[in-house]
Motif scaffolding. Structure first.
Motif, PDB file in Angstrom:
ATOM      1  N   SER A  23      81.565  34.985  58.788  1.00 61.33           N
ATOM      2  CA  SER A  23      82.269  33.702  58.397  1.00 61.33           C
ATOM      3  C   SER A  23      81.266  32.991  57.623  1.00 61.33           C
ATOM      4  O   SER A  23      81.821  31.461  57.843  1.00 61.33           O
ATOM      5  N   ASN A  24      80.775  32.984  57.359  1.00 66.97           N
ATOM      6  CA  ASN A  24      80.396  31.844  55.964  1.00 66.97           C
ATOM      7  C   ASN A  24      81.649  31.052  54.340  1.00 66.97           C
ATOM      8  O   ASN A  24      82.321  32.604  53.886  1.00 66.97           O
ATOM      9  N   ASP A  25      81.073  30.334  54.171  1.00 66.33           N
ATOM     10  CA  ASP A  25      81.977  30.260  52.991  1.00 66.33           C
ATOM     11  C   ASP A  25      81.405  29.828  52.115  1.00 66.33           C
ATOM     12  O   ASP A  25      80.421  28.464  52.187  1.00 66.33           O
ATOM     13  N   LEU A  26      81.743  31.289  50.745  1.00 68.36           N
ATOM     14  CA  LEU A  26      80.234  30.219  50.632  1.00 68.36           C
ATOM     15  C   LEU A  26      81.226  29.372  48.694  1.00 68.36           C
ATOM     16  O   LEU A  26      80.236  29.350  47.885  1.00 68.36           O
ATOM     17  N   SER A  27      82.564  28.525  49.127  1.00 71.70           N
ATOM     18  CA  SER A  27      82.969  28.205  48.441  1.00 71.70           C
ATOM     19  C   SER A  27      82.515  26.454  47.615  1.00 71.70           C
ATOM     20  O   SER A  27      82.529  26.150  46.823  1.00 71.70           O
ATOM     21  N   SER A  31      77.336  28.411  40.770  1.00 72.81           N
ATOM     22  CA  SER A  31      76.779  29.627  40.332  1.00 72.81           C
ATOM     23  C   SER A  31      76.383  29.574  38.803  1.00 72.81           C
ATOM     24  O   SER A  31      77.458  29.731  38.311  1.00 72.81           O
ATOM     25  N   SER A  32      75.850  29.346  37.687  1.00 73.17           N
ATOM     26  CA  SER A  32      75.446  29.764  36.394  1.00 73.17           C
ATOM     27  C   SER A  32      75.863  30.712  36.382  1.00 73.17           C
ATOM     28  O   SER A  32      76.250  30.955  35.412  1.00 73.17           O
ATOM     29  N   MET A  38      81.874  35.038  39.887  1.00 72.12           N
ATOM     30  CA  MET A  38      82.942  35.752  39.232  1.00 72.12           C
ATOM     31  C   MET A  38      83.827  36.674  40.783  1.00 72.12           C
ATOM     32  O   MET A  38      84.019  36.668  41.475  1.00 72.12           O
ATOM     33  N   LEU A  39      82.135  36.507  40.964  1.00 71.92           N
ATOM     34  CA  LEU A  39      82.143  37.937  42.421  1.00 71.92           C
ATOM     35  C   LEU A  39      81.984  37.060  43.715  1.00 71.92           C
ATOM     36  O   LEU A  39      82.900  36.536  44.813  1.00 71.92           O
ATOM     37  N   THR A  40      81.514  35.626  43.955  1.00 64.95           N
ATOM     38  CA  THR A  40      82.087  34.450  44.930  1.00 64.95           C
ATOM     39  C   THR A  40      83.582  34.060  44.429  1.00 64.95           C
ATOM     40  O   THR A  40      84.148  33.685  45.791  1.00 64.95           O
TER      41      THR A  40
END
Length: 81
Positions: A23-27, A31-32, A38-40
């Motif tokens: 449950s990690n939030d990558l938002s 990333s440059s 796109m994957l995020t």
């Protein structure tokens, strides 16, 4: 070359799957790198639509499918008689 790309993409999807399982939030970070961004964005959208655990399963299946596709990709050469 095919195996380098396969390993990279499978690793990316495996990491996204692990992040969804925990449950990690990558938002929070951007990333440059366009592929990673796109994957995020896809990760955040999928998690918001179906939840963390189903999204983790989807990403794990994508990682497996990439490896299977690379294994089964064979260039068929016509046999010369």
């Amino acid at each position: 070359m095919k195996w380098l790309v396969t390993a990279f993409l499978a690793t990316v999807f495996a990491v996204l799957s692990f992040n969804a399982f925990v449950s990690n939030d990558l938002s929070r970070g951007k990333s440059s790198n366009k592929l990673i961004a796109m994957l995020t964005d896809g990760y955040v959208w999928l998690v918001s639509v179906i939840g963390y655990t189903p999204a983790a399963v989807v990403f794990a299946l994508c990682a497996c499918a990439i490896v299977i596709a690379a294994i089964t990709d064979r260039k068929h050469k016509p046999r010369v008689l």
